[in-house]
Every structure is written in C-alpha cells, then in structure tokens.
Enzyme design. Structure first.
Site, mmCIF file in Angstrom:
data_model
loop_
_atom_site.group_PDB
_atom_site.id
_atom_site.type_symbol
_atom_site.label_atom_id
_atom_site.label_comp_id
_atom_site.label_asym_id
_atom_site.label_seq_id
_atom_site.Cartn_x
_atom_site.Cartn_y
_atom_site.Cartn_z
ATOM 1 N N GLU A 40 0.771 -0.996 0.151
ATOM 2 C CA GLU A 40 -0.071 -0.090 -0.318
ATOM 3 C C GLU A 40 0.480 1.812 0.234
ATOM 4 O O GLU A 40 0.597 2.239 -0.773
ATOM 5 C CB GLU A 40 -0.553 0.253 0.924
ATOM 6 N N HIS A 80 -10.847 -5.028 9.719
ATOM 7 C CA HIS A 80 -11.212 -5.007 8.262
ATOM 8 C C HIS A 80 -12.254 -3.858 8.806
ATOM 9 O O HIS A 80 -12.992 -3.523 7.561
ATOM 10 C CB HIS A 80 -11.754 -6.262 8.338
#
Lengths: 328, 79, 330
Positions: free
Chosen positions: C58, C127
């Site tokens: 990322e 998440h």
C-alpha cells in the site's frame, strides 16, 4: 575516474560542486545568525555524489530527495536566489515560503520535491517513473536517499514495484555512514546497501561517492539501462558529511572520531575534480574564474533573499487545493 | 562591528534554554568557539561557544534566566 | 422507464467512461483484474497497461500514484478495503495531501483513492473501520462518501476530473443498492449536499451508509405525523455547511446520523459547526447517532448492537423534539 567526464561536463561539475559548497557555507553562517529558521542539514562533503549524478541526467529527467536537500536542486541546475529565499521563508522562495529547507522543489529543473519523512519520496519516485513509462516518454527519475532510508518499509515497497514493473528509476543512496547518530553497521543488516538490489531484481553498484567521475559513470549506465526499458538500478555511493546531521548551534553529539572526519576530509570531492581540471589547458584559470563567479552568485542569492518580503497573511491558504471553494 | 550571541536551537522541538552560568565577562577577549556560558535545555546541557572572535561588549541575560531560542544573549565587538 | 443499476455497477461505469474519455486516467490496485472488484472487465477495453495489478504494497503504490499524478497522469487507486489505508498513512498525509502546498503550487496531485468501508458482515475489527474522520482533519485532501448509485457515479467522475487528491469512501452497506442512473455523461460536483427528502420538523444529516436507516426512520416518523428533512451530506471535505445551516434555520432541530465512531466523527464536526454558526436557531441540542466508541466485534450478536438503525435515529429525533430546558435540568 574524472577522466570519464568530457571536459565540458567536468567544468560544469566543478561549477555545481562549488555552488553547493559555497551555498552551504553561507547557509551555515546565516542559520547561526538566526536568519534561516528551523532545521538545516548540510551536504558539505557529499558534493561529488550529487553533482556527478545530476550531470548524468537530462534537463527533463526528474529527481526526488531528502531532508539533506539543498545540494539536490542545486546539482540539477536550479537558480540559487529562489532557493535561498525559500530557506528564509520569503514569498519569492521557490516554494513561496511554504516548504523551507526540507521541502525544496523546483519543477522547472525536474526537482519534484525534497521530503522530510525518511524514505517517503521513494514510492513517489517510482510513480514518476511509472508516469514516464505510461506516457511512453524517455524520462528517468533519480531518487536520492540516505543509508537510514534503506531500512524503511517505503524503500522495500518502492524498489519491489520498480523491479516488477521495470520502471525507469535510478535509486541512488548517499551512504554517509550515519543516520543521525546511528552508524550503518548497527542499523543495516547487510554490509552494503547495494546488496539489497538483488532482492528486487535490479543491479546494485557500489561507487566511490567522493569521486564525481565515478558517480557520473555509474549513473550514466543506469540511466541508459532505464531509457532502454530494462528497468531500475540501485547505486550506493560511499560518501561522508563533514558537518553534524543538522546544524545544532555547536552542540557536540560526539559519535564520530576526529580521526575519521580528518581521514574523509583528505579526499575532498572538490579537490579531486580540481586536480583533474588543472591537468587541462587553462584548467587552473578556469577553476579560479568559476570560484569567483560562484561567490558572486551566492552573494547575489543572499541579497535577493534578504531583500524579499515575507508572505502576507492572505497567502496562508494559497495552493492548499487546486480548485477553490473548500473549507468553512 | 557588533555580532549578536544568540541562543541556538540544539535540536528540533527545543523552544528555550536556561543560562546556568557565564564563564566570561564583559571586556574579556575571546576566540571563535571559546565557551561563553553553560546552557541547560530540555534535552541537553552544554557549553555555548563564541560565534566569532573579539571582545565581549555586553551580556544581556542573567544567570538562571530562561530565554527562548533566538534570544540575543549578548554582543561581541569583532576586530 | 429509467434504468436502475447497482452502486458498484455505477462505480464501474464511472471509471470506464473516464478512462475512455481521458487516456491519462489509469487504475491501480490489488487483484483488480479479477471478479473480486469493480474494475473487472476494464482491462479488456483499455488494455492491461492501464489496469495495473499491484503487490500488497500500500505505501508503495499509494506513493507511486502521487508521483504519477505530479508528473502528468491521473491515477485511480483502488485500496479495496478502507482499513488497509492505514498501511500507507505517511504517503496519504505527507505526500498526497501536502505535496501541492509544500511546493507552493508548482504541481497538483490529481489522484483518486477508492475504498470500501466494510462492516456489518462479521469482518471483525481490523477490517471494519470507517476512517473518513482521519482524512477530514488533514488539510489538502478531499473526502467524499456517496451513498446512492446516482451520486456514486456522478461524484466519482467529478473526483477523477478534480485536480486535487480525493478519497472516495464507499459504504459497503450501499454497494448492492440499486437506483436510477442516467446513461449520458453527468457529473455531481464535489462539495454539495443533497436534500434526499424535504421536511419541516427536524433536519437529519446523514453521512455515508446512514442514509438507508435514516430514510426508513423518516418513513416511520411520517406515520406519526413528524416531518423530517433528510440531507445526505455526500461530501465531507469540502462540506456543504450552507445547506445544513439553511435547513436548520427552517426546522430548528438537528440530528446527525454517522456510522463512524462517536469520538471525532463527521457528526461531531457538523454538530460543532452548526452550534457555532446557528446557535440562535436551535431549539434543542444537536444529537449525534453514531457507532459507539468500541471496536467492531466479530460475533454477529454483538456487531448488530453497533449498527445504526431506524429505531435509534427515530429515538434521537423524538429526543430533540421533546427537549426543553426545564426537562434537561431536572
């Protein structure tokens, strides 16, 4: 290896190295007098690496850099006045006073920005390479970084991306043996940063960072490889900074021996280029002429910066966004 | 020519320092780098050196005083 | 018969149309050539060179997107799941948000970051975050939270055409919702809220996926003779404070429904701003309906206690309608 540099390049190299050296000496003086606010990180001793690398790049090639920033845009050919004005926080600064020492950028010479967070520009450099590739341009991005940055997550992610996508990026480490006060032998798990290249599918080369010609030759090769579409390279220049990590008003942190500093000073990068210059016809005279011109240039840059105004309050919000109408 | 002796910033985040004691006095001749006073900050205590060589013209801050970074602590008449 | 498509189909269309319109637009993200994500099929039309699959890096690809945007391209980065943005926080903040200001405007950073805010489906806490508050407080980056297919397509197009970095956070509770979406090219400008339902007795500002339960709450309230005006804020930075204040001047009462955690939520920012700008108009305090300040637990029995419901929103509305100084002091 200064013999690998054509005479014209050698002369320009001497000029840019002198510019860095004199500019930095002036910065030290002005900072100690309170004329330059915040932190400054001086590149004296590392001129060979920066000038040698920049001269292997074309005008429209990109560079990214670090907190030890001043030498990079100077090496890439930026005008000194707006740089000095930026260090003083004036509105005529190259970043309009918004960035200061650690964030110099001069897009006119391809300098996309120095950055203060260690390692933070390495993915951005990959992006500039990606952009060139997507636009089918032959541009290359050279990313300057230090030894400390090679331990950050951003370094590993960026080099892996550059490796898998064969991006036209040259990753050039100015390994000056210390990250602030931490020596590389205690921070880097391998002996040479260049060995990390093989982990990312690119060649890794070690060069003598004090020899501008050696750095020039290595970067010329890496740039050619990138332009041919063969992907990125990692170059590690072994170099040294004579001054502290940052100008600290004389505070002595005492983590380097006087002997070590003296030993590196004996191979001063400017002296190495000068020694080659004087072998050429009129070389010594050319050197003196360049030195005179550079001193005048730096003095003029200081005059320009000192006479410039600070940004007004109305400029605080300028350039926060490209489109207006944001905020309360 | 008078040169200011400023309290420098010895590290990011240093805002002020305390002049613990002066080693030298008005009228003393000093060389560049000679220790002028002991300064205590949040992170370090160390000696502050003369910015240039000359004669100390004035000392403006008393021992024990805490002043901000950039404050003029005194002046030196440079030869 | 106006056609109806899902939110995700609308997102796909927005990306497809903008990539066909402007060859500088390209997409990056993990697994985006697979059927897992809304870019599926784009590579067939625009080529694999413009639909780049990334490794799990990322920080690497967020920063690369910034570098590409600074040098002539217009990337869209699919972060896939909002919680994964944390892996790249330095690149979002130090590079994407700050680059233009730091260099005095020498460049702009025309990049769009998309991510799905997954919650309500037993994804557990790592998440399940709704991180828009973390980006709202970083000057230099824009944040949008479209909640309908029409808004999703129009705002994503506007974001792609915008020269600033935009974070588009998509509430997955809205991903399968269907709605009318025109086939012709249209743009919903950033920075504008939308009155989804007019009313007179109370203003309910809805953030992101709170829209569904808010509309259902308004339906229930209408049965009891309470007329609620529902404003979908749609854009958090820039935010349309004027629309909210205009509505509050009319209704005199405000509830904000926001699926972020209570502390430092978008609802907190809206409540404080309205209190500053329109205190004299208010007949009751501003009430926030948010997720409580605890991590999203795995067990469905517990997770459902966190969620915004029409009942909780309706209760907040009745509270501000019943509120009176004497009652508050007793």
């Amino acid at each position: 290896m200064t013999e690998v540099m054509p005479a014209a390049v050698l002369e320009e190299c001497y000029r840019r190295m002198q510019r860095v050296r004199r500019f930095e000496e002036k910065v030290i003086e002005l900072h100690s007098r309170g004329k330059i606010p915040g932190a400054v990180h001086i590149s004296i001793g590392q001129e060979g690496t920066v000038a040698g690398a920049c001269l292997a790049l074309a005008g429209d090639d990109y560079i990214t850099g670090t907190h030890r920033s001043h030498a990079h845009p100077i090496g890439k050919g930026a005008a000194l006045g707006p740089l000095m004005a930026e260090l003083m926080g004036k509105r005529t600064g190259v970043c309009r006073g918004k960035g200061g020492s650690m964030h110099l950028a001069d897009f006119g010479v391809g300098s996309l920005g120095e950055t203060a967070i260690v390692g933070s520009a390495l993915p951005v450099a990959a992006g500039a390479g990606l952009s060139a590739k997507l636009r089918s341009s032959s541009q290359v991005c050279l990313a300057f970084f230090g030894d400390g940055a090679s331990n950050t997550g951003a370094f590993h992610e960026a080099l892996n991306l550059a490796g898998i996508w064969k991006l036209p990026v040259v990753y050039l480490s100015e390994n000056n043996l210390y990250a602030l006060t931490t020596p590389t032998r205690r921070a880097v798990a391998v002996k040479d940063i260049a060995t990390r290249a093989s982990a990312y599918g690119m060649p890794g080369t070690i060069v003598d960072g004090q020899d501008a010609g050696a750095v020039y030759r290595a970067v010329v090769g890496a740039v050619a490889r990138a332009r041919e579409g063969r992907g990125p390279s990692l170059i590690e220049a072994k170099t040294y900074r004579y001054r502290e990590h940052a100008e600290l008003g004389g505070l002595a942190l005492r983590y380097r021996s006087d002997e070590e500093i003296a030993e590196w000073r004996r191979r001063d990068p400017i002296e190495i280029v000068r020694a080659r210059m004087v072998e050429l016809a009129d070389g010594a005279e050319r050197c003196e002429e360049i030195e005179r011109q550079v001193i005048l240039e730096v003095d003029e840059a200081v005059r320009f910066a000192e006479q410039s105004e600070y940004p007004g309050a109305s400029e605080l919000w300028d350039n926060l966004y490209s489109t207006s109408g944001v905020g309360h | 020519m008078l040169v200011d002796i400023l309290l420098p910033q010895w590290g990011m985040g240093m805002q002020e320092g305390t002049i613990v004691r002066w080693y030298r006095a008005v009228g003393d001749r000093v060389a560049e780098g000679d220790a002028l006073c002991e300064v205590e900050t949040a992170k370090a205590t160390d000696d502050l050196g003369a910015p240039e060589g000359g004669v100390i013209a004035e000392l403006l801050v008393e021992e024990g005083a805490t002043v901000p970074v950039g404050e003029v602590l005194g002046r030196i008449t440079v030869d | 018969m106006p056609r109806e498509i899902s939110y995700l189909e609308a997102i796909h269309e927005a990306m497809r149309e903008e990539m066909l319109r402007d060859e500088r637009v390209f997409v990056m993200g993990e697994d985006i050539r697979s059927q897992l994500w809304s870019e599926y099929g784009l590579a067939d039309e625009v080529g694999e060179g413009r639909v780049l699959e990334t490794p799990i890096s990322e920080a690497g690809f967020v920063g690369a997107a910034v570098g590409a945007a600074m040098t002539g391209m217009r990337p869209i980065v699919d972060m896939t799941i909002a919680s994964l943005m944390y892996c790249a926080m330095d690149q979002f903040v130090s590079q994407a948000a700050k680059a233009r200001y730091l260099c005095g405007g020498q460049t702009s950073v025309p990049v769009v970051f998309r991510a799905g805010m997954m919650y309500g489906g037993s994804s557990a806490s790592q998440h399940s975050d709704r991180p828009y508050p973390m980006f709202m407080c970083v000057p230099g980056i824009k944040v949008i939270v479209p909640a309908t297919p029409y808004d999703a397509k129009g705002m994503l197009k506007a974001a792609i055409r915008d020269d600033d970095p935009v974070v588009c956070l998509e509430d997955v509770t809205a991903w399968s919702s269907k709605g009318h979406v025109p086939e012709d090219d249209y743009v919903v400008p950033l920075g504008l809220a939308d009155v989804k339902r007019e009313g007179t007795d109370v203003t309910i500002v809805s953030v992101a996926g709170a829209l569904g339960p808010t509309i259902r709450a308004a339906d229930g309230l209408a049965n009891d003779g309470i007329s609620a005006e529902v404003i979908d804020v749609r854009s958090l930075v820039p935010m349309d404070y004027q629309a909210i204040v205009s509505s509050v001047r009319k209704t005199r009462r405000l509830v904000v429904a926001d699926p972020a955690h209570a502390t430092c939520s978008a609802a907190s920012e809206i409540a404080a701003s309205v209190a500053e700008e329109a205190f004299a108009e208010l007949l009751a305090p501003v009430v926030r309906v948010t997720m409580p300040d605890v991590q999203v637990p795995f067990s469905p029995a517990l997770e459902k206690l966190m969620l915004l419901t029409p009942e909780r929103i309706g209760e907040a509305v009745r509270h501000v309608l019943d509120w009176a100084p004497q009652k508050a002091r007793s």
